[in-house]
Enzyme design. Structure first.
Site, PDB file in Angstrom:
ATOM      1  CB  ALA A   1      41.254  21.004  55.905  1.00  0.00           C
ATOM      2  N   GLY A   2      41.881  20.426  59.045  1.00  0.00           N
ATOM      3  CA  GLY A   2      42.854  20.727  60.083  1.00  0.00           C
ATOM      4  C   GLY A   2      42.357  20.570  61.501  1.00  0.00           C
TER       5      GLY A   2
ATOM      6  N   GLY B   1      43.659  16.569  56.976  1.00  0.00           N
ATOM      7  CA  GLY B   1      44.002  15.346  57.681  1.00  0.00           C
ATOM      8  C   GLY B   1      45.108  15.473  58.702  1.00  0.00           C
TER       9      GLY B   1
ATOM     10  CE  LYS C   1      35.558  20.666  50.568  1.00  0.00           C
ATOM     11  NZ  LYS C   1      36.233  19.672  51.409  1.00  0.00           N
TER      12      LYS C   1
ATOM     13  CG  ASN D   1      36.273  12.418  56.402  1.00  0.00           C
ATOM     14  OD1 ASN D   1      35.138  11.996  56.267  1.00  0.00           O
ATOM     15  ND2 ASN D   1      37.328  11.642  56.251  1.00  0.00           N
ATOM     16  CB  THR D   2      40.946  13.103  59.143  1.00  0.00           C
ATOM     17  OG1 THR D   2      41.003  13.081  57.711  1.00  0.00           O
ATOM     18  CG2 THR D   2      42.006  12.163  59.684  1.00  0.00           C
TER      19      THR D   2
END
Length: 340
Positions: free
Chosen positions: A270-271, A244, A183, A292-293
């Site tokens: 993301a997001g 995040g 990635k 992830n977050t």
């Protein structure tokens, strides 16, 4: 030049050390309690092939970087050829059933991370390439908790702000674990963590020519996505919102346009903050979602991982089923003819 006591001074992962002159890199790794076959070594910004570690000797002033070998491979992909209608997806010749990719940062500990990966049903996890802790040889490693023989590791370039840093990181990753599927993200600045597309395009082209198969984090721009594909990206990974942030997909129009125009897999990266937003990404036709977050910072990460799995699966089924058309006015579900 060696010191009068027959030693030389080198820097290992940022720490100054005095070692015996003529020490090989393999011997250095052994002295640090590391297995030479399970690390990658960079000497003065040049990756040293693992097969030559026993022959290459350290010299005074050398700057040595040693990073973790954290596994990888296509073990999970081999198990994906079973059912005829398993709705699996493919990237760079590897096939997977799960469309949820999970990160490995921000968790309380590796045990919680492993439990979340299992609850999510994920077959791929992203991993950062980081220095070996040469001060604490007993520090836990991710591979102790998430088995690389069962889960495919996807090394990423998190924290890189130039093409050179990203390329250097992935060259070390390939030496450590033999990875080619990686990635790539090259960030523009620290406040927004938006990708620098000039650097990202340059890194993608160089990595592809070197045999890497980069899955690339990018802006939600269909033109930029097409250019990435043209220079060798094996998957396009547009952000839904800043990394995040948990804001959800901010521009469904451009994500849909990227999906429609791409000949490689498209994954929202993301997001995403909650399961309904993961479902939205899949309903737009994306091949998967990376997060992830949203899981790691939930009050109950393991339960949220389970919710994200359900959201991705529901969104994918809805996309395959084909939603009803939208109307301006009501349309009765029951026939009006024959009313009493």
């Amino acid at each position: 030049m060696p010191h009068t006591d027959g030693t030389v001074t080198i820097t290992v992962n940022g720490e100054h050390k005095r070692v015996v002159a003529g020490l090989s890199l393999a011997d250095l790794a052994n002295q640090l309690g590391l297995v030479p076959e399970k690390v990658a070594v960079e000497r003065n910004l040049e990756v040293v092939p693992r097969s030559t570690l026993a022959q290459v000797q350290v010299e005074d002033g050398d700057e040595i970087e040693i990073v973790h070998f954290v596994g990888g491979g296509d073990h999970a992909a081999e198990a994906m050829t079973e059912a005829a209608d398993d709705d699996s997806w493919e990237v760079a010749g590897q096939r997977f059933r799960s469309r949820l990719i999970v990160g490995t940062g921000k968790y309380k500990d590796f045990a919680q991370n492993a439990a979340a990966v299992e609850a999510a049903g994920a077959e791929i996890v992203t991993v950062a390439v980081r220095r070996v802790n040469v001060s604490d040889r007993n520090a836990p490693m991710l591979t102790d908790f998430i088995d690389p023989k069962k889960i495919t590791y996807l090394p990423n370039t998190a924290g890189c702000f130039t093409a050179e840093d990203a390329i250097r990181t992935l060259r070390l990753a390939r030496e450590a674990g033999g990875w080619e599927l990686v990635k790539l993200e090259v960030l523009g600045e620290a406040k927004t963590l938006y990708p620098d597309m000039v650097e990202t395009l340059r890194a993608t082209e160089i990595l592809a020519k070197e045999g890497f198969k980069p899955m690339v984090y990018c802006v939600d721009d269909p033109i930029a996505a097409k250019r990435l594909e043209d220079v060798g990206a094996v998957a396009i990974m547009p952000l839904g919102a800043p990394i995040g942030s948990g804001l959800g997909i901010q521009n469904k129009v451009t994500i849909r346009l990227i999906v429609e125009g791409a000949k490689v897999p498209v994954l929202v990266d993301a997001g995403v903050g909650t399961a309904s937003e993961a479902a939205v990404a899949m309903e737009l036709g994306c091949d998967g979602v990376l997060m992830n977050t949203a899981i790691a910072e939930a009050k109950d990460p393991v339960l949220m991982a389970r919710a994200m799995k359900a959201g991705v699966e529901a969104g994918r089924m809805a996309y395959r089923a084909g939603r009803m058309g939208m109307r301006r006015y009501a349309d009765p579900s029951s026939p009006l003819a024959g009313l009493i």
